[in-house]
Each structure stands twice: as C-alpha cells, then as structure tokens.
Design a protein around this motif. Structure first.
Motif, PDB file in Angstrom:
ATOM      1  N   LEU A   9       0.794  -1.222   0.035  1.00  0.00           N
ATOM      2  CA  LEU A   9      -0.034  -0.203  -0.073  1.00  0.00           C
ATOM      3  C   LEU A   9       1.024   1.276  -0.094  1.00  0.00           C
ATOM      4  N   GLU A  10       0.419   2.175  -1.061  1.00  0.00           N
ATOM      5  CA  GLU A  10       1.332   3.353  -0.824  1.00  0.00           C
ATOM      6  C   GLU A  10       0.487   4.584  -0.956  1.00  0.00           C
ATOM      7  N   ALA A  11       0.756   5.793   0.077  1.00  0.00           N
ATOM      8  CA  ALA A  11       0.077   6.765  -0.308  1.00  0.00           C
ATOM      9  C   ALA A  11       0.753   7.970  -0.856  1.00  0.00           C
ATOM     10  N   HIS A  12       0.680   8.811  -1.733  1.00  0.00           N
ATOM     11  CA  HIS A  12       1.465   9.823  -2.105  1.00  0.00           C
ATOM     12  C   HIS A  12       0.958  11.163  -1.807  1.00  0.00           C
ATOM     13  N   ASN A  13       0.989  12.006  -0.778  1.00  0.00           N
ATOM     14  CA  ASN A  13       0.778  13.455  -0.802  1.00  0.00           C
ATOM     15  C   ASN A  13      -0.820  13.630  -0.727  1.00  0.00           C
ATOM     16  N   VAL A  14      -1.466  12.756   0.146  1.00  0.00           N
ATOM     17  CA  VAL A  14      -2.891  12.846   0.011  1.00  0.00           C
ATOM     18  C   VAL A  14      -3.669  13.762   0.452  1.00  0.00           C
ATOM     19  N   HIS A  15      -4.436  14.567   0.260  1.00  0.00           N
ATOM     20  CA  HIS A  15      -4.988  15.557   0.585  1.00  0.00           C
ATOM     21  C   HIS A  15      -6.448  15.088   0.966  1.00  0.00           C
ATOM     22  N   VAL A  16      -7.091  15.247   1.946  1.00  0.00           N
ATOM     23  CA  VAL A  16      -8.678  15.080   2.314  1.00  0.00           C
ATOM     24  C   VAL A  16      -9.016  16.267   2.817  1.00  0.00           C
ATOM     25  N   VAL A  17     -10.413  16.450   2.218  1.00  0.00           N
ATOM     26  CA  VAL A  17     -11.079  17.618   2.731  1.00  0.00           C
ATOM     27  C   VAL A  17     -12.761  17.153   3.114  1.00  0.00           C
ATOM     28  N   VAL A  18     -13.036  17.968   4.314  1.00  0.00           N
ATOM     29  CA  VAL A  18     -14.504  17.440   4.781  1.00  0.00           C
ATOM     30  C   VAL A  18     -15.239  18.802   4.943  1.00  0.00           C
ATOM     31  N   ARG A  19     -16.747  18.406   4.776  1.00  0.00           N
ATOM     32  CA  ARG A  19     -17.560  19.783   5.084  1.00  0.00           C
ATOM     33  C   ARG A  19     -17.720  19.633   6.544  1.00  0.00           C
ATOM     34  N   ASP A  20     -17.535  20.982   7.248  1.00  0.00           N
ATOM     35  CA  ASP A  20     -17.650  21.342   8.514  1.00  0.00           C
ATOM     36  C   ASP A  20     -18.718  21.919   8.554  1.00  0.00           C
TER      37      ASP A  20
ATOM     38  N   GLU B  42      -9.716  21.267   5.505  1.00  0.00           N
ATOM     39  CA  GLU B  42      -8.716  20.300   5.015  1.00  0.00           C
ATOM     40  C   GLU B  42      -8.314  19.442   6.478  1.00  0.00           C
ATOM     41  N   ILE B  43      -8.369  18.323   6.341  1.00  0.00           N
ATOM     42  CA  ILE B  43      -7.912  17.283   7.258  1.00  0.00           C
ATOM     43  C   ILE B  43      -6.524  16.921   7.112  1.00  0.00           C
ATOM     44  N   LEU B  44      -6.404  16.220   5.923  1.00  0.00           N
ATOM     45  CA  LEU B  44      -5.015  15.663   5.836  1.00  0.00           C
ATOM     46  C   LEU B  44      -4.519  16.554   4.759  1.00  0.00           C
ATOM     47  N   ALA B  45      -3.094  17.199   5.056  1.00  0.00           N
ATOM     48  CA  ALA B  45      -2.725  18.106   4.334  1.00  0.00           C
ATOM     49  C   ALA B  45      -1.368  17.585   3.554  1.00  0.00           C
ATOM     50  N   GLY B  46      -1.456  16.389   3.035  1.00  0.00           N
ATOM     51  CA  GLY B  46      -0.322  15.813   2.094  1.00  0.00           C
ATOM     52  C   GLY B  46       0.076  14.697   3.038  1.00  0.00           C
TER      53      GLY B  46
ATOM     54  N   GLY C 120      -7.631  14.489  17.211  1.00  0.00           N
ATOM     55  CA  GLY C 120      -7.504  15.592  16.443  1.00  0.00           C
ATOM     56  C   GLY C 120      -6.358  15.613  15.292  1.00  0.00           C
ATOM     57  N   CYS C 121      -5.736  14.384  15.216  1.00  0.00           N
ATOM     58  CA  CYS C 121      -4.694  14.584  14.206  1.00  0.00           C
ATOM     59  C   CYS C 121      -5.025  14.052  12.705  1.00  0.00           C
ATOM     60  N   GLY C 122      -6.373  13.464  12.458  1.00  0.00           N
ATOM     61  CA  GLY C 122      -6.626  12.953  11.496  1.00  0.00           C
ATOM     62  C   GLY C 122      -6.448  11.481  11.173  1.00  0.00           C
ATOM     63  N   LYS C 123      -6.136  10.948  12.275  1.00  0.00           N
ATOM     64  CA  LYS C 123      -5.667   9.364  11.843  1.00  0.00           C
ATOM     65  C   LYS C 123      -6.885   8.688  11.218  1.00  0.00           C
ATOM     66  N   THR C 124      -8.061   9.041  11.790  1.00  0.00           N
ATOM     67  CA  THR C 124      -9.199   8.079  11.493  1.00  0.00           C
ATOM     68  C   THR C 124      -9.670   8.472   9.595  1.00  0.00           C
ATOM     69  N   THR C 125      -9.314   9.880   9.837  1.00  0.00           N
ATOM     70  CA  THR C 125      -9.552  10.058   8.206  1.00  0.00           C
ATOM     71  C   THR C 125      -8.833   9.371   7.509  1.00  0.00           C
ATOM     72  N   LEU C 126      -7.389   9.223   7.730  1.00  0.00           N
ATOM     73  CA  LEU C 126      -6.625   8.404   6.946  1.00  0.00           C
ATOM     74  C   LEU C 126      -6.957   7.404   6.738  1.00  0.00           C
TER      75      LEU C 126
ATOM     76  N   GLN D   2      -9.083  14.197  -2.205  1.00  0.00           N
ATOM     77  CA  GLN D   2      -9.110  15.388  -3.243  1.00  0.00           C
ATOM     78  C   GLN D   2      -8.089  15.550  -4.055  1.00  0.00           C
ATOM     79  N   SER D   3      -6.944  15.013  -3.604  1.00  0.00           N
ATOM     80  CA  SER D   3      -5.604  14.936  -4.602  1.00  0.00           C
ATOM     81  C   SER D   3      -4.684  13.958  -3.934  1.00  0.00           C
ATOM     82  N   GLY D   4      -3.647  13.501  -4.578  1.00  0.00           N
ATOM     83  CA  GLY D   4      -2.406  12.628  -4.074  1.00  0.00           C
ATOM     84  C   GLY D   4      -2.946  11.312  -4.833  1.00  0.00           C
ATOM     85  N   SER D   5      -2.366  10.101  -4.389  1.00  0.00           N
ATOM     86  CA  SER D   5      -2.906   8.889  -4.691  1.00  0.00           C
ATOM     87  C   SER D   5      -2.820   8.062  -3.672  1.00  0.00           C
ATOM     88  N   ILE D   6      -3.445   6.805  -3.732  1.00  0.00           N
ATOM     89  CA  ILE D   6      -3.379   5.649  -2.972  1.00  0.00           C
ATOM     90  C   ILE D   6      -3.360   4.436  -3.926  1.00  0.00           C
TER      91      ILE D   6
END
Lengths: 345, 308, 341
Positions: C12-23, C36-40, C58-64, C75-79
């Motif tokens: 499994l490889e993740a490259h520069n993943v950005h994830v955004v949520v609606r708050d 933005e939760i995951l900033a790369g 609050g570090c974003g691990k569940t989102t990851l 939103q961007s990057g690749s898995i």
C-alpha cells in the motif's frame, strides 16, 4: 456536620475507611467491595490502584454516598475529620459533599450537563454552597477558570461543554470540584479519557493546586507510573479486596504480593529516556459475581499453592518498611523470598 | 440559531409543496375529467368547459400544474360541490373545532405522561413499573374506533353520563379527547418514564449531587431540561398528528372539525373540499413540526450549535 | 486503488494525500465550509509488515484510515494498492484492504448472528468461497481468533468487548485481505484484554503474512506491534522510521513530548528533570498554524518555523523527521543540550 474538626481526629487521619463492604442489593453474597480499610491524613496524597473491575471507583462513590441503584453499603464506616459520614442505613450529612470533599470524575463529557452553560455549572456550586450572589459567583468563576488554566475564561462562561476540548472540560470539572475549597479531593481516573500530552498538563495542574491549597487527595487509577508521580502512599485493590498498601517507594521497590508484582510488570513507563512496555498479567479480573474461594487472585497467580485456595489471606505487616509507612500485604507469602523471579520492568 | 431557523423554514416550504403536488397528482389520476369531478354531478357542460379552460386542461400537464400552483397560492380551491361555497373557507371555519379537540386531547396526554412517567421512573423495573408499562403497551394497541364506540355504548347508552356527540358543553369534549389521545398518552408516558430514568442515572446528575446541591435544585435545574428533550420531540409530532389525524374520531362523535369534513367530502365526491382539507392538514402539521424543531433547538444547544 | 502489474515491495502506498471535509459547525447558513484534514500525507506499507500510526485526538488518523480503505474520497494525491496475487485474480481489489474499528459495541450489527456477520463478505462475493465450504471456514476462523465455535450462532450482545473485537478481526480476515487497518482497535479494551488482542494480531500476521496499519494514540500498543512507525500531528506526518529508532531516538519535538509525557515508574531513581511540556491545545484544522504546524506548542519554535514548512530530514536509516532543527544522523538537540529527557 460538626465544625471544622479541632481535636476529634484520634490519630490525625482526615478520612478513615473502615471495613467498607458494598454489595448488590438483593444479593448479599455478591460483594463489589469486601472489607476495604485505609486512611488518608491531612494534606496527604494517597492512590488507589487496580485493574478495571477491581472496585476502585466504587470506593469513591461510597465516600460521597453516591452509590448507584443496585449497589448498597452492606457494612463498614467512613469517618471524616473524626465524625462518621457514611454508615449503613444513614444518609451522608449535609455540608460534606462539595464543601469538605470534592470529586473529579473520569469522563467530563458524561459528568457535565450538556444543556447548561459551563459558567453556570461552576457558579451554582458557589451560589448554593457558599451563599454567594450571582455576581460574586460569576466573578469567582472567572478566577477559578483562570486558575485551572483555561484561556480567556470570561469568554468561556457562556460556552456549552461540548464546545470545549476534552482537556478543557476536565479543567472545568476540577474548577467545580475545588470551588468550595474542600479538604479532600477525590480524583477518579481523571485523565484516563485524555491524550497522554493533555494528561500530563492536567496532572501537573492537579499537583500544583494541591500544593497551593494543602489539600489531601485520593487518586484513583489503573496506571501505576502515573500514581508514582502523584501520590506518596498507595493502596492496591483487586476483586474488591485490598491486596497491598504502603508508601509508593516501598510497594514499587519491594512489592510483597504477586499481584502487585504483576501490575508493576504490566506498566508502561518512560524511565531515563527509555520506553518500557509492560507485559500484562494473564487472564482478567473477576466480576463480583464470581465466587473464588480463598485468595481472589489465586487463579492468575504464579505462586499459588493449596493454602491460597483454602484460606483468605489477611493483611500481614511487613517488618522492613523503610519510609515511615506501614507496608502490608494480603498474601500468604508476603515478605518471603521469591522462589521465582517475577520482577519485570 | 438564525441559520437553523431559516433552514427549517425552507424545508417546511418544500414539504408543503410536495404535499400540494401530491394532491395535484392524485386528482389528475382519477378517472374522468378533473373539472367535472370538481364541479360535481350537477354541473352544466358550460360550467365544466369554463373551469376546464381555467385549469388549463386543454393545455399540457405542466401548464396545468402551473395553474394549479397559482390557484393554491391564491388559496383558491374552487367551490364545494356540496355547499356551493369556496371550499377553503368552509374548511377553515371548521379549524377551531379541531384545534380545540387537539388542544384538550394534548392536555390530557401531557397530564397522564407527566404523572405516570415520573411515578414509574421512581422505582424502575419494580413490579409496579413492569405491570403499568405492560398495561400501557396493551392499551396503546387497542384500535381507536373500537374504543370510541365502546365509550359511547357504556357512557352514553348505558350510564347516560355524557352527551351523545357533537360539540356542545365541556362534557362533550371528554370522550372524543380520550379516544383521540389515548395511544399517544401511552407512548408519551413510557417515553417520559424512560427519559426520567436515563437522566436520573446520568453522570451529570451524579456530579450535581456530588457538588452538594440540594435534591430540589438537582431536579429543577439539571433533570428538567434534559428530560424535556425526548418529550418535546415526540410530543410535538404527536400534536401535529392529533390535529391532522382526527378524521375517524370526529366522525364517531359527530365533531364539527376538519377531519369530519374530509370524510364527508370523500363520501360525497366533493373534491374541492378534499383538496382544501388536505392542504389545511399539511400546513397545520408542518407548522407544528416547525415550532417543535425550533423549541427543540432552544432546549438542546447541541442541536443549534452543531457538534464540534 | 488500482492493482499494478509491476511487482512492488510495498502493498500500500499513499502519496501526498489531501482530504477535505464539510464542516457544518463552521460558518453555516446553507453553505458549510470545507476544511482540510489531511494536508499531504505520504506513507508506505511493506508486505507483511506492521506500520504503526501514532497520534492523539484531532490529528486526522481516522480520516487517513478511511481514505486508505477507500471509504473516504481524497481530493488529491494517490493511494496505490499492489496485490501480491498476479493479474487474473478473481478477487476484487477492494476486499484486499479491510478494517477493524475501535468500538466493539458499534461495529457489529446487533441483530445478526456472529456467523452471519463473519460470512457477510462471502455473501456479497460468492465467488470467493463456495457455500459448501462456509461451515468449515467459519470454524477455522473462530479457531484462528481464539473463540469457541458455540459463539457462531450467538448475537453480539452475548459477547464481551474483547470477544467482539475478535469477531471483528475474524470478519476482516474472512475475505483473505492483504492489509488490515486497525483503527484504535484495542483502545476501548481493558489492559489485559488489550494485550491478548495484540498478541492475537501478531499471531495472525505470523501465520498469514497480512500487513497491518495499526493506528493508536497509545504508545505502548504501537511499540509492541509495529515494525515501523509514523507519528501524526494535525493532518501531517511529522516523523517516521523503524520503531526501535523512533522510540529510542525521537527526532521531532512532538514525538519527544509524547514520550516525555509518559510517567516514570520510579521517579525517585533519576534526578528530577525538566520535562518538556506540550503547551496549549491542538489547533483546529480550519486554522492551522503557518509554516510548521506544531510550532504553536513547541518549545524550540523560532522565526523560521512560522515562515517555512519544515523539510523532511533523514536522521537515521529510513528514519525521517519534518523539523527545521533535525539534523542528519542525529536527533534534535534542545538549545544546545543533548537530549536527556
């Protein structure tokens, strides 16, 4: 409740718990606490440790007569500043809760009223318990919130609990507990629900406040290293019974009961820049419903022998206590040399 | 809070729109010429033709829908084929009677719930609690029309205690209010009991006691508000249902409300009345729900502020 | 996640993943703001290894975790997931990454029996396991996770928290995954049960070669199970490397603070030392600090930290830290002193 005790205390103990037994009503055989006894002196910090299910939180609730429905005090007395406050068949006298003894619970989100503003939850303690006017109470609330390290306390008065972070909520709980300046603070796993970095902040806060107010503390936890940084004496509880008690140094350096030894080996600590990961004891703690003859720990004990099943061990005084406190352990082999090396960590 | 209220208003309008559109679809789906249905069997062909043009029946369905919405906005549902008067005013004249019945019924429901609820919560799971809760569940399942008829038989025919029907003195309210409200009372009583039990065992009540507050203060300041939340939610919806769902009860007791007029309209093929009635039901129900939503947000700050 | 034909050591490889949520709680009125939760985030998981993800709330691990599983869009990057089975494998790639959740009481459907819960994957993908083999596989899975077969026809309510987590693990293993993401899988359990589950996970890995991403805020669990570890803070990975290296020579101030926050068992033995406190609270994702995100709580923060995002510095073999003051081959000195925590 009698006046601030001048001379009542026989031996200076602030809180004395004597033979406390708590059972499930309608089921007298099911003991959640079985003959628990220990004392806390003025200004002293004593810890109550045990795994979950050992009954330690029940002790806290019993002291303030807050045992929830099926649990009831079956025997024993609790004395505060020389006067009895908890006895079977009697309600706790007025003026003890909040004023003489304060308590901080484990989960602040559960312990705070979700529909009441934080400022009011602190202030009502003052208006009801100290007879302050609302204006005085509000001012004092701001002071208290500042004292517990909440930034911009004035802005936080109108905030609701769910708008704060876990650490801040716990600080509010501490402010509430200390508002009436009690002589004893009970902290029931106050940091278990918090992240470790926030835990450190809250513990440091508790220690500072205790120092400043010269308050006694009953610190309840399952985390032995945390206890070492917080308390001078420790009482080890298992299956509702006291297994060992003494000064923290004595108990940690020379544990006299196999259970304590196991607990020490199970702890994770960061000693001398070295992360030490614990190895938990095999099996799990018994529920109050389980009937175990003799010593309640024997099914999980590496040193168990026949006598452990036949006879319940009573606390034995260990002769070599070095730090001025009685060191006792409820084990048939307490104080005897180990046949197996069971020291971990 | 304002954002929340505005959102609620938007949703309410959408719901009313959907209800109204359903009326449109249903009437258009019936066999026959809609204009003829609306005017009734005695209408002249000329009148039918005129109405048909007005409704746009010669045009496409979307035009018809447009005309329909225009009429609804003008609160024009046509004339009742039974009475020849504008349907909406006939229905609106009956609204007070239905409101009164709903009000009295709701009062009874609340009294029962607030008496039984705390009583049962005092000793939860005791014999009494189990007995009464079981009985409430049983009573809740009884069919309304059956209960109404039994009440009539016993209290009017046999014992001659109460008037036989129609809206007259205060005694005439009793049977219809009971028949209408008893299932709601059962539900709300059980809900209140559960709410009380939950709150009394909650962590914050324990904290309040541990602070040294008097039991009275604990009850008033900490328990009350939190207990109200589930009650307001369900009670509010029930109120809407009491207002809109009284058709059968009104008919049994000859109560001059909008439910009775709906049933009569259906039986007499008076489509204008039926449309107007459904419209009033929908608006009433949505309005009550809106008020409840706002009240709910006022009581529970977590709703209006959002979880953080 | 697309299977690649080229063989790779990483499953499994993740490259520069950005994830955004609606708050929704941020600035409402009909338009919730995007945060933005995951900033790369970039990470690699080798075949058969355990990567620990250490972070506080609050570090974003569940989102990851959710993104890695495909449960959450990025939103961007690749898995990228690279199957060890060649092309032509019948199994859909989505099955290869499974998750074990934190809450043993919430993650099992209370209305279904244990056997149905575990076999659900087979129901949905009938080509995976033929019906006639189900019974045998169910029994062997129960054995693998240390549960008596009698539990198969029971409902979750009859099981304890630890037993339910075992069921959750069995469920994850039922579809022969190559990666299992454990999102705080042991956090809700008692200490002794926690240890048992961790042991179970290690056993399963030894037997099947499955790779784990073990997410936790509890340092000891992560230390016990992970070969490599990544430390996460406010949507970024601040340090990563082999467990032994990161835990014995942490190079990022946050990692140091995490470790320093753990109490000492016998504090009287060593001299009272200046423990580095982490100051204040975690900033919100909506308003992250400029430059280095950790600077608002860091005792060494300087001007440069506010202006520039810290580079990733290699401080050891495979051990990197994102800090301006981390120097190659050496953990960060604090104001000239050697790190004696």
């Amino acid at each position: 409740m009698p006046e601030r005790a001048q001379s009542k205390a026989e031996d200076g103990a602030l809180l004395r718990i004597d033979g406390l037994s708590v059972s499930v009503s309608q089921q007298p055989g099911m003991l959640v606490l079985d003959d628990v006894s220990f004392t806390i002196g003025r200004g002293e910090s004593v810890a109550l440790v045990g795994e979950s299910g050992s009954g330690k939180s029940t002790v806290a609730l019993a002291v303030l007569d807050l045992l929830p429905a099926p649990l009831a005090l079956s025997s024993g007395t609790i004395t505060f500043a020389g006067a009895p406050i908890v006895r079977p068949g009697h309600a706790i006298p007025q003026g003890v809760r909040g004023k003489r003894i304060g308590i901080v619970f484990q989960d602040p989100l559960d312990a705070l009223n979700p529909t009441m503003r934080v400022g009011e939850q602190v202030a009502e303690t003052l208006t009801e318990g100290a007879g302050m006017s609302s204006r005085q109470a509000r001012a004092r609330t701001v002071e208290l919130l500042a004292e517990v390290g909440i930034p911009q306390p004035r802005d936080k008065l109108r905030v609701y609990p769910h708008e704060l972070s876990g650490g801040q909520r716990q600080r509010v709980m501490i402010a509430i507990a200390l508002a009436l300046e009690p002589d004893l603070l009970i902290a029931d796993e106050p940091t278990t629900a918090l992240d470790v970095t926030i835990q450190r902040q809250v513990i440091d806060l508790l220690l500072r406040l205790r120092e400043a107010r010269q308050m006694a503390m009953l610190f309840i936890s399952h985390d032995l290293p945390l206890v070492a940084e917080v308390a001078s004496r420790v009482v080890v509880l298992y299956g509702g019974r006291v297994m060992e008690s003494g000064s923290v140094r004595d108990v940690y350096e020379h544990p006299a009961s196999p259970y304590t030894t196991g607990l020490i080996a199970a702890s994770t600590s960061f000693d001398e820049a070295h992360l030490v990961v614990g190895r938990p004891i095999r099996g799990s703690a018994p529920s109050p419903a389980e009937v175990i003859p003799g010593c309640r720990f024997h099914p999980r004990c590496e040193r168990a022998e026949e006598v452990c099943v036949l006879e319940r061990p009573m606390p034995r005084l260990l002769p070599a206590s070095r730090f001025g406190e009685r060191h006792e352990a409820a084990c048939h082999f307490a104080g005897m040399p180990d046949r197996k090396e069971a020291h971990g960590a | 809070m304002i954002a929340y209220v505005l959102r609620r208003i938007v949703f309410s309008v959408i719901v009313i729109l959907v209800a109204v559109s359903t009326i449109f679809i249903v009437v258009r789906s019936l066999p026959g010429n809609p204009a003829q249905l609306l005017l009734g069997p005695d209408a002249t062909p000329a009148a039918i033709a005129r109405l048909a043009r007005q409704m746009g029946l010669d045009r496409g369905i979307f035009v018809q829908y447009g005309y329909f919405l225009r009429d609804v906005l003008h609160l024009d549902f046509g004339n009742s084929s039974q009475f020849g008067q504008p349907a909406l005013s006939i229905v609106m004249a009956r609204v007070p009677a239905s409101l009164e019945l709903a009000g009295v019924s709701m009062t009874m429901v609340l009294i029962v719930a607030f008496v039984l609820g705390p009583l049962l919560a005092w000793r939860p799971d005791s014999r009494l609690d189990q007995l009464v809760s079981g009985a409430l569940m049983f009573i809740q399942g009884l069919p309304g029309f059956w209960v109404g008829v039994i009440l009539l038989l016993v209290l009017v025919d046999n014992l001659r205690l109460l008037p036989p029907g129609g809206r007259s003195n205060w005694e005439s309210f009793i049977m219809p209010a009971i028949t209408l409200g008893f299932p709601f009372a059962c539900v709300l009583a059980r809900l209140t009991r559960d709410g009380f039990v939950d709150v009394l065992q909650s962590g914050y009540v324990r904290t309040a006691r541990a602070k040294g507050l008097s039991e009275w203060r604990v009850l008033r300041k900490h328990c009350l508000r939190n207990m109200l939340i589930p009650i307001v939610t369900v009670g509010g919806v029930q109120l809407g249902m009491l207002f809109s769902g009284a058709a059968i009860v009104e008919t049994i007791f000859n109560w001059p409300g909008i439910g009775q007029s709906l049933l009569n309209g259906i039986l007499n093929d008076d489509y204008a009345i039926v449309e107007a009635d459904i419209f009033v039901f929908a608006v009433g129900f949505v309005a009550v729900n809106f008020i409840v939503d706002v009240l709910y947000a006022y009581i529970d700050p977590r709703i209006r502020l959002g979880r953080s | 996640m697309a299977p690649e034909a080229i063989a790779s050591d990483n499953v499994l490889e993740a490259h520069n993943v950005h994830v955004v949520v609606r708050d929704r709680s941020q600035r409402s009125f009909l338009r919730p703001r995007e945060v933005e939760i995951l900033a790369g985030v970039s990470l690699n998981l080798g075949r058969g290894e355990t990567l620990g993800l250490l972070g506080e709330s609050g570090c974003g691990k569940t989102t990851l975790a959710r993104s890695l599983c495909g449960l959450m869009p990025i939103q961007s990057g690749s898995i990228t997931f690279t199957s060890s089975l060649g092309r032509g494998s019948q199994r859909p790639p989505v099955l290869a990454v499974q998750m074990v959740f934190q809450d043993p009481f919430g993650s099992l459907n209370p209305r279904r029996r244990i056997r149905e819960i575990i076999a659900e994957g087979w129901e949905i993908n009938p080509r995976l396991v033929p019906r006639h083999s189900w019974e045998d596989r169910l029994h062997s899975l129960m054995r693998d996770v240390g549960l008596p077969a009698e539990h198969l026809h029971r409902f979750p309510a009859a099981l304890s928290g630890g037993e339910r987590q075992r069921v959750a693990i069995a469920r994850a293993l039922a579809v022969d995954p190559e990666v299992v993401i454990c999102d705080e899988a042991v956090s809700a359990l008692d200490a002794s049960v926690k240890a048992q589950i961790i042991e179970l996970l290690a056993e399963v890995q030894a037997r099947t070669g499955v790779a784990y991403i073990f997410i936790s805020h509890d340092t000891s669990s992560v230390r016990r199970l992970s070969d490599r570890v990544a430390v996460m803070y406010l949507g970024k990975i601040v340090e990563s490397g082999p467990s032994s290296s990161v835990f014995s020579s942490p190079a990022h101030p946050y990692t140091m603070a995490l470790l320093a926050a753990i109490p000492r068992l016998r504090p009287w033995r060593s001299r009272a030392e200046q423990r580095r406190l982490v100051a204040g609270e975690v900033p919100s994702f909506a308003n992250p600090p400029s430059g280095c995100r950790y600077r608002t709580r860091c005792w060494m923060a300087k001007e440069i930290c506010a202006q520039f995002e810290p580079p990733e510095v290699e401080v050891g073999d495979g051990h990197v830290a994102a800090c301006h003051f981390a120097t190659a081959q050496q953990p960060v000195p604090a104001n000239g002193d050697t790190v004696a925590l």
